[in-house]
Motif scaffolding. Structure first.
Motif, PDB file in Angstrom:
ATOM      1  N   TYR A 115      11.428 -54.584  52.233  1.00 24.93           N
ATOM      2  CA  TYR A 115      12.078 -55.181  51.071  1.00 24.93           C
ATOM      3  C   TYR A 115      12.394 -56.649  51.329  1.00 24.93           C
ATOM      4  O   TYR A 115      12.820 -57.023  52.418  1.00 24.93           O
ATOM      5  CB  TYR A 115      13.401 -54.476  50.748  1.00 24.93           C
TER       6      TYR A 115
ATOM      7  N   ASP B   7      15.448 -60.691  47.532  1.00 27.20           N
ATOM      8  CA  ASP B   7      15.606 -60.648  46.079  1.00 27.20           C
ATOM      9  C   ASP B   7      15.423 -59.232  45.539  1.00 27.20           C
ATOM     10  O   ASP B   7      16.067 -58.841  44.564  1.00 27.20           O
ATOM     11  CB  ASP B   7      14.659 -61.629  45.387  1.00 27.20           C
ATOM     12  N   GLU B   8      14.579 -58.441  46.187  1.00 22.36           N
ATOM     13  CA  GLU B   8      14.437 -57.036  45.793  1.00 22.36           C
ATOM     14  C   GLU B   8      15.712 -56.257  46.102  1.00 22.36           C
ATOM     15  O   GLU B   8      16.142 -55.407  45.316  1.00 22.36           O
ATOM     16  CB  GLU B   8      13.245 -56.399  46.509  1.00 22.36           C
TER      17      GLU B   8
ATOM     18  N   THR C  63      18.705 -57.540  46.147  1.00 16.48           N
ATOM     19  CA  THR C  63      19.720 -57.925  45.158  1.00 16.48           C
ATOM     20  C   THR C  63      19.529 -57.140  43.861  1.00 16.48           C
ATOM     21  O   THR C  63      20.493 -56.688  43.262  1.00 16.48           O
ATOM     22  CB  THR C  63      19.688 -59.437  44.842  1.00 16.48           C
ATOM     23  N   HIS C  64      18.276 -56.964  43.459  1.00 18.52           N
ATOM     24  CA  HIS C  64      17.993 -56.190  42.238  1.00 18.52           C
ATOM     25  C   HIS C  64      18.400 -54.729  42.429  1.00 18.52           C
ATOM     26  O   HIS C  64      19.005 -54.117  41.535  1.00 18.52           O
ATOM     27  CB  HIS C  64      16.518 -56.297  41.883  1.00 18.52           C
ATOM     28  N   LEU C  65      18.077 -54.151  43.587  1.00 19.25           N
ATOM     29  CA  LEU C  65      18.434 -52.755  43.847  1.00 19.25           C
ATOM     30  C   LEU C  65      19.952 -52.559  43.881  1.00 19.25           C
ATOM     31  O   LEU C  65      20.464 -51.553  43.396  1.00 19.25           O
ATOM     32  CB  LEU C  65      17.804 -52.281  45.156  1.00 19.25           C
TER      33      LEU C  65
ATOM     34  N   ALA D 163      22.091 -54.386  42.245  1.00 18.96           N
ATOM     35  CA  ALA D 163      22.565 -54.541  40.868  1.00 18.96           C
ATOM     36  C   ALA D 163      22.327 -53.271  40.062  1.00 18.96           C
ATOM     37  O   ALA D 163      23.164 -52.881  39.244  1.00 18.96           O
ATOM     38  CB  ALA D 163      21.876 -55.729  40.210  1.00 18.96           C
ATOM     39  N   THR D 164      21.213 -52.601  40.304  1.00 18.04           N
ATOM     40  CA  THR D 164      20.911 -51.399  39.517  1.00 18.04           C
ATOM     41  C   THR D 164      21.573 -50.149  40.087  1.00 18.04           C
ATOM     42  O   THR D 164      22.024 -49.298  39.333  1.00 18.04           O
ATOM     43  CB  THR D 164      19.388 -51.166  39.425  1.00 18.04           C
ATOM     44  N   ASN D 165      21.651 -50.025  41.409  1.00 18.44           N
ATOM     45  CA  ASN D 165      22.202 -48.816  42.024  1.00 18.44           C
ATOM     46  C   ASN D 165      23.717 -48.866  42.218  1.00 18.44           C
ATOM     47  O   ASN D 165      24.405 -47.876  42.003  1.00 18.44           O
ATOM     48  CB  ASN D 165      21.551 -48.547  43.380  1.00 18.44           C
TER      49      ASN D 165
ATOM     50  N   SER E  32      26.547 -57.551  41.475  1.00 17.06           N
ATOM     51  CA  SER E  32      25.637 -58.687  41.455  1.00 17.06           C
ATOM     52  C   SER E  32      26.085 -59.694  42.514  1.00 17.06           C
ATOM     53  O   SER E  32      27.179 -60.251  42.428  1.00 17.06           O
ATOM     54  CB  SER E  32      25.649 -59.337  40.068  1.00 17.06           C
TER      55      SER E  32
ATOM     56  N   HIS F  33      24.504 -62.827  45.449  1.00 21.88           N
ATOM     57  CA  HIS F  33      23.416 -63.732  45.791  1.00 21.88           C
ATOM     58  C   HIS F  33      22.689 -63.183  47.014  1.00 21.88           C
ATOM     59  O   HIS F  33      23.270 -62.480  47.843  1.00 21.88           O
ATOM     60  CB  HIS F  33      23.989 -65.125  46.079  1.00 21.88           C
ATOM     61  N   PHE F  34      21.405 -63.529  47.135  1.00 23.32           N
ATOM     62  CA  PHE F  34      20.641 -63.010  48.269  1.00 23.32           C
ATOM     63  C   PHE F  34      21.165 -63.535  49.596  1.00 23.32           C
ATOM     64  O   PHE F  34      21.020 -62.885  50.635  1.00 23.32           O
ATOM     65  CB  PHE F  34      19.136 -63.280  48.114  1.00 23.32           C
TER      66      PHE F  34
END
Length: 131
Positions: free
Chosen positions: A84, A87-88, A90-92, A94-96, A100, A102-103
């Motif tokens: 990973y 940035d991936e 950070t997205h995970l 945010a969704t899981n 939110s 920063h990387f």
């Protein structure tokens, strides 16, 4: 004289000497070696709380953006897929975890958790051997 830690026993002894009128305030300060300002701070604390030590929790610095649960989630994600990118991750997060960040925050937390590129490489190699 500067900052130095005065033991609880010395403070209690000074309070007892003062309350029982065994020594004058000048002699107590002289023998214990602390200033008048320190004495009155100790006395105020004694009268307000009944103790000579301040037991309030002192948190220093800024609060962390990620708590233990979030970091555990990050570490699980990395163990599952060490390839990973930040940035991936950070997205995970945010969704899981619905957080939110920063990387750079993720990078610092991984560094704090002793996850290095070398360890990620080793995890990836171990996964390839098991497949």
């Amino acid at each position: 004289m500067g900052f130095r830690k005065i033991s609880r026993d010395v403070k209690l002894a000074a309070i007892r000497l003062h309350e029982r009128d065994l020594l004058s305030l000048h002699n107590i300060l002289d023998s214990c070696g602390f200033s008048e300002r320190t004495w009155f701070r100790i006395l105020k604390l004694w009268r307000e709380t009944g103790d000579v030590v301040n037991h309030r929790p002192t948190s220093r610095g800024r609060l962390r953006a990620l708590d233990h649960e979030d970091i555990d989630c990050l570490l699980r994600l990395i163990r599952q897929n060490p390839d990973y990118f930040l940035d991936e991750l950070t997205h995970l997060l945010a969704t899981n975890q619905f957080i939110s960040v920063h990387f750079t925050t993720i990078f610092r937390e991984l560094k704090r958790a002793n996850v290095s590129y070398k360890k990620l490489k080793r995890i990836a190699m171990e996964r390839n051997e098991t497949l």
